[in-house]
Design an enzyme around this catalytic site. Structure first.
Site, mmCIF file in Angstrom:
data_model
loop_
_atom_site.group_PDB
_atom_site.id
_atom_site.type_symbol
_atom_site.label_atom_id
_atom_site.label_comp_id
_atom_site.label_asym_id
_atom_site.label_seq_id
_atom_site.Cartn_x
_atom_site.Cartn_y
_atom_site.Cartn_z
ATOM 1 N N ASP A 6 4.096 -4.398 8.736
ATOM 2 C CA ASP A 6 5.380 -5.072 8.898
ATOM 3 C C ASP A 6 5.759 -5.294 10.360
ATOM 4 O O ASP A 6 5.155 -4.730 11.271
ATOM 5 C CB ASP A 6 6.504 -4.292 8.189
ATOM 6 C CG ASP A 6 6.320 -2.766 8.294
ATOM 7 O OD1 ASP A 6 5.653 -2.318 9.246
ATOM 8 O OD2 ASP A 6 6.838 -2.044 7.443
ATOM 9 N N ASN A 59 14.003 6.392 1.237
ATOM 10 C CA ASN A 59 14.422 5.807 -0.046
ATOM 11 C C ASN A 59 13.209 5.405 -0.894
ATOM 12 O O ASN A 59 13.331 4.665 -1.858
ATOM 13 C CB ASN A 59 15.346 4.601 0.190
ATOM 14 C CG ASN A 59 14.662 3.500 1.002
ATOM 15 O OD1 ASN A 59 13.465 3.581 1.278
ATOM 16 N ND2 ASN A 59 15.405 2.483 1.373
ATOM 17 N N HIS A 102 10.625 3.667 0.191
ATOM 18 C CA HIS A 102 9.964 2.406 0.552
ATOM 19 C C HIS A 102 8.582 2.660 1.129
ATOM 20 O O HIS A 102 8.308 3.709 1.722
ATOM 21 C CB HIS A 102 10.837 1.540 1.473
ATOM 22 C CG HIS A 102 10.969 2.003 2.885
ATOM 23 N ND1 HIS A 102 12.096 1.771 3.634
ATOM 24 C CD2 HIS A 102 10.121 2.667 3.704
ATOM 25 C CE1 HIS A 102 11.924 2.269 4.842
ATOM 26 N NE2 HIS A 102 10.743 2.818 4.913
ATOM 27 N N GLU A 127 11.886 -2.475 0.070
ATOM 28 C CA GLU A 127 13.054 -1.665 -0.220
ATOM 29 C C GLU A 127 13.270 -1.541 -1.732
ATOM 30 O O GLU A 127 12.755 -2.355 -2.503
ATOM 31 C CB GLU A 127 14.285 -2.286 0.455
ATOM 32 C CG GLU A 127 14.178 -2.372 1.984
ATOM 33 C CD GLU A 127 14.366 -1.028 2.696
ATOM 34 O OE1 GLU A 127 14.008 0.028 2.155
ATOM 35 O OE2 GLU A 127 14.865 -1.046 3.839
HETATM 36 C C1 F6R Z 1 6.162 1.423 8.977
HETATM 37 C C2 F6R Z 1 6.626 1.280 7.600
HETATM 38 C C3 F6R Z 1 7.598 2.228 6.980
HETATM 39 C C4 F6R Z 1 7.462 3.673 7.434
HETATM 40 C C5 F6R Z 1 8.505 4.542 6.753
HETATM 41 C C6 F6R Z 1 8.429 5.996 7.203
HETATM 42 O O1 F6R Z 1 5.226 0.419 9.293
HETATM 43 O O2 F6R Z 1 6.226 0.365 6.978
HETATM 44 O O3 F6R Z 1 7.444 2.158 5.584
HETATM 45 O O4 F6R Z 1 6.175 4.128 7.143
HETATM 46 O O5 F6R Z 1 9.781 4.057 7.023
HETATM 47 O O6 F6R Z 1 8.767 6.056 8.550
HETATM 48 P P1 F6R Z 1 8.634 7.408 9.398
HETATM 49 O O7 F6R Z 1 7.168 7.702 9.461
HETATM 50 O O8 F6R Z 1 9.191 7.071 10.740
HETATM 51 O O9 F6R Z 1 9.400 8.439 8.655
#
Ligand code: F6R
Length: 242
Positions: free
Chosen positions: A67, A136, A138, A143
């Site tokens: 992303d 959440n 994701h 989302e």
């Molecule tokens: C990042 C992504 C997100 C993160 C997720 C966890 O490219 O796609 O899904 O992997 O938000 O983030 P952290 O590792 O910062 O807790």
């Protein structure tokens, strides 16, 4: 679904890096799907260390990131482009033209998403996708509520995701509201998936993803349907699971 139990963040990072490096050694021209966020940073550091020792070669590797924020230039300190340069790409011998990230500056969402889908198709799909887990549930920026059939699409980031991202931006107003993300359909087409999860704050959502009903409400629950998922999690993250 295979769960690998790690002692702590350091151990989780090492174990995840081991799996990724095995993939590169077994298939030097592999396609890696990569994630940003804080969880994979330790694994990237470990991969760089092994590269410096001469144990890993990225010359044949292609990467596609999950992303990118929309409206944020590559040079922005918080762009995922910049993150990947700093954490991995500039430190190993990967060819820059073989690293792909959605174009956050493409204002035409349809065009940006179509282009990214075409890239993934052209490089022949993903051998191994690395994922982090959002609070959440994701994965990527898919989302809660997103259709599992989605390919690359534009997302409105939820309040909880924006809140989690605040720590990286100077002020609340600077936190982006939108992102382009690879969809669940594309993620599920990866041959192998590795999920890294660390910390007590991820324990409930990890349990929901692994044991709960498969539902778009918890996007990561779809991983229960994939036949080659490895979750590498530390003890804190696993504290709600037996
Ligand atoms: C990042 C992504 C997100 C993160 C997720 C966890 O490219 O796609 O899904 O992997 O938000 O983030 P952290 O590792 O910062 O807790």
């Amino acid at each position: 679904m295979k769960i690998i139990r790690a002692k702590d963040y350091r151990d989780m990072s090492r174990k995840a890096a081991n799996i990724i490096s095995a993939q590169i050694i077994m298939k030097p021209d592999c396609v890696l799907g990569l994630a940003t966020g804080s969880t994979p940073v330790g694994a990237y550091e470990q991969l760089v260390e092994w590269y410096n020792k001469g144990d890993l070669d990225f010359a044949g590797v292609t990467t596609v990131n999950l992303d990118e924020y929309r409206g944020i230039a590559k040079e922005h300190p918080q762009s995922y482009y910049r993150f990947m340069q700093e954490k991995l790409f500039s430190k190993v011998n990967i060819r820059p033209e073989r690293t792909f990230i959605p174009d956050g500056m493409e204002a035409d969402a349809e065009k940006a998403c179509r282009a990214y889908n075409e890239i993934i198709e052209k490089i022949g799909g993903i051998d191994m996708q690395l994922l982090g887990l959002g609070h959440n549930g994701h994965i990527g920026f898919n989302e809660p509520g997103t259709a599992f059939e989605a390919q690359t699409h534009l997302v409105e980031l939820t309040e909880s995701t924006k809140k989690a991202n605040q720590r990286f931006f100077a002020s609340d107003e600077d936190v982006p509201h939108q992102a382009y993300t690879m969809g669940i359909k594309t993620i599920m087409q990866a041959k192998r998936i590795v999920v890294v999860v660390s910390g007590r704050d991820k324990a409930e959502i990890l349990k929901a993803a692994v044991e709960g009903p498969i539902s778009p409400a918890v996007q990561a629950s779809v991983l229960q349907l994939h036949n080659h998922v490895t979750i590498v999690a530390d003890e804190e993250a696993l504290s709600c699971l037996p």
